[in-house]
Design a protein around this motif. Structure first.
Motif, PDB file in Angstrom:
ATOM      1  N   LEU A  80       9.447  40.747 -18.747  1.00 18.34           N
ATOM      2  CA  LEU A  80       9.653  39.466 -18.052  1.00 18.34           C
ATOM      3  C   LEU A  80      10.049  39.681 -16.598  1.00 18.34           C
ATOM      4  CD1 LEU A  80      11.457  37.393 -20.825  1.00 18.34           C
ATOM      5  CD2 LEU A  80       9.077  37.179 -20.053  1.00 18.34           C
ATOM      6  N   TRP A  81      10.830  40.732 -16.316  1.00 12.31           N
ATOM      7  CA  TRP A  81      11.164  41.060 -14.923  1.00 12.31           C
ATOM      8  C   TRP A  81       9.916  41.531 -14.191  1.00 12.31           C
ATOM      9  CZ3 TRP A  81      11.527  46.279 -12.929  1.00 12.31           C
ATOM     10  CH2 TRP A  81      11.907  46.324 -11.590  1.00 12.31           C
ATOM     11  N   ARG A  85       9.689  36.781 -14.139  1.00 14.67           N
ATOM     12  CA  ARG A  85      10.388  35.737 -14.892  1.00 14.67           C
ATOM     13  C   ARG A  85      11.883  35.998 -15.053  1.00 14.67           C
ATOM     14  NH1 ARG A  85       7.186  32.091 -18.012  1.00 14.67           N
ATOM     15  NH2 ARG A  85       5.232  31.973 -16.877  1.00 14.67           N
ATOM     16  N   ARG A  86      12.339  37.184 -14.701  1.00 11.57           N
ATOM     17  CA  ARG A  86      13.754  37.538 -14.765  1.00 11.57           C
ATOM     18  C   ARG A  86      14.137  38.236 -13.463  1.00 11.57           C
ATOM     19  NH1 ARG A  86      13.584  34.743 -18.571  1.00 11.57           N
ATOM     20  NH2 ARG A  86      14.277  35.077 -20.694  1.00 11.57           N
TER      21      ARG A  86
END
Length: 193
Positions: A80-81, A85-86
């Motif tokens: 996700l990073w 997204r993070r």
């Protein structure tokens, strides 16, 4: 990026930190290899059946669930990073929480593996055992990179990493997943026969 002057003292501290990280990785790698070798060697001398064997299987599977579940959590948040997204700060903070679960689960699997009567003359078992060793060493090889990431800005993106850091991170992710899935699938196949 702008040039920020760094004192000689800061440079010296950084070099000492790099050396201590290198020593830590070497020490942990030797310990992981020794624990793996001890587990495999002891499994040839210890043969159990009945209740003791069933208990070992249950604890082995529970250790697998704990360790692999924590790995999936860390890898998912890392992904996700990677896609934005993070934030990096979330990933660094999250990385510390499941680490004891991962290594504790792996230790549980090595400990109980002694009592599972593995067929070491079976090629699939040898591949599984090699995968367990590689995934252990792979996790240790992530330590220097995670320490470097912890020094980046909290909002740093995957694209902000150097090419070497990106390759290191992606390679460790692929090796981790390949080894875990290999060990799990072979373990369940071997359990059927």
């Amino acid at each position: 990026m702008s040039y920020v002057p760094v004192s000689r003292r800061t440079i010296r501290r950084h070099r000492e930190s790099e050396r201590s990280t290198r020593r830590l990785v070497i020490g942990l790698s030797a310990a992981a290899a020794a624990a793996w070798l001890l587990s495999v060697t002891m499994s040839t001398a210890v043969h159990v059946s009945g209740y003791a064997y069933n208990l070992a299987v249950v604890i082995h599977v529970l250790s697998l669930v704990v360790a692999f579940g924590a790995i999936i959590l860390v890898d998912w948040h890392g992904f996700l990073w990677l896609i934005g997204r993070r934030r990096l700060a979330e990933i660094i903070r999250l990385d510390g929480a499941p680490t004891p679960l991962i290594w504790g689960g792996l230790a549980g699997m090595l400990g109980t593996g002694v009592f599972l009567n593995p067929h070491l003359n079976n090629t699939m078992t040898d591949v599984k055992l090699a995968a367990v060793l590689v995934l252990s060493l792979n996790g240790i090889m992530l330590i220097p990179l995670m320490r470097r990431l912890a020094h980046l800005a909290p909002g740093a993106a995957f694209q902000d990493l150097t090419v070497g850091q990106r390759v290191h991170l992606l390679l460790c992710l692929v090796i981790s997943q390949a080894c875990w899935w290999t060990a799990i699938i072979i373990g369940f196949i071997n359990a059927q026969f």
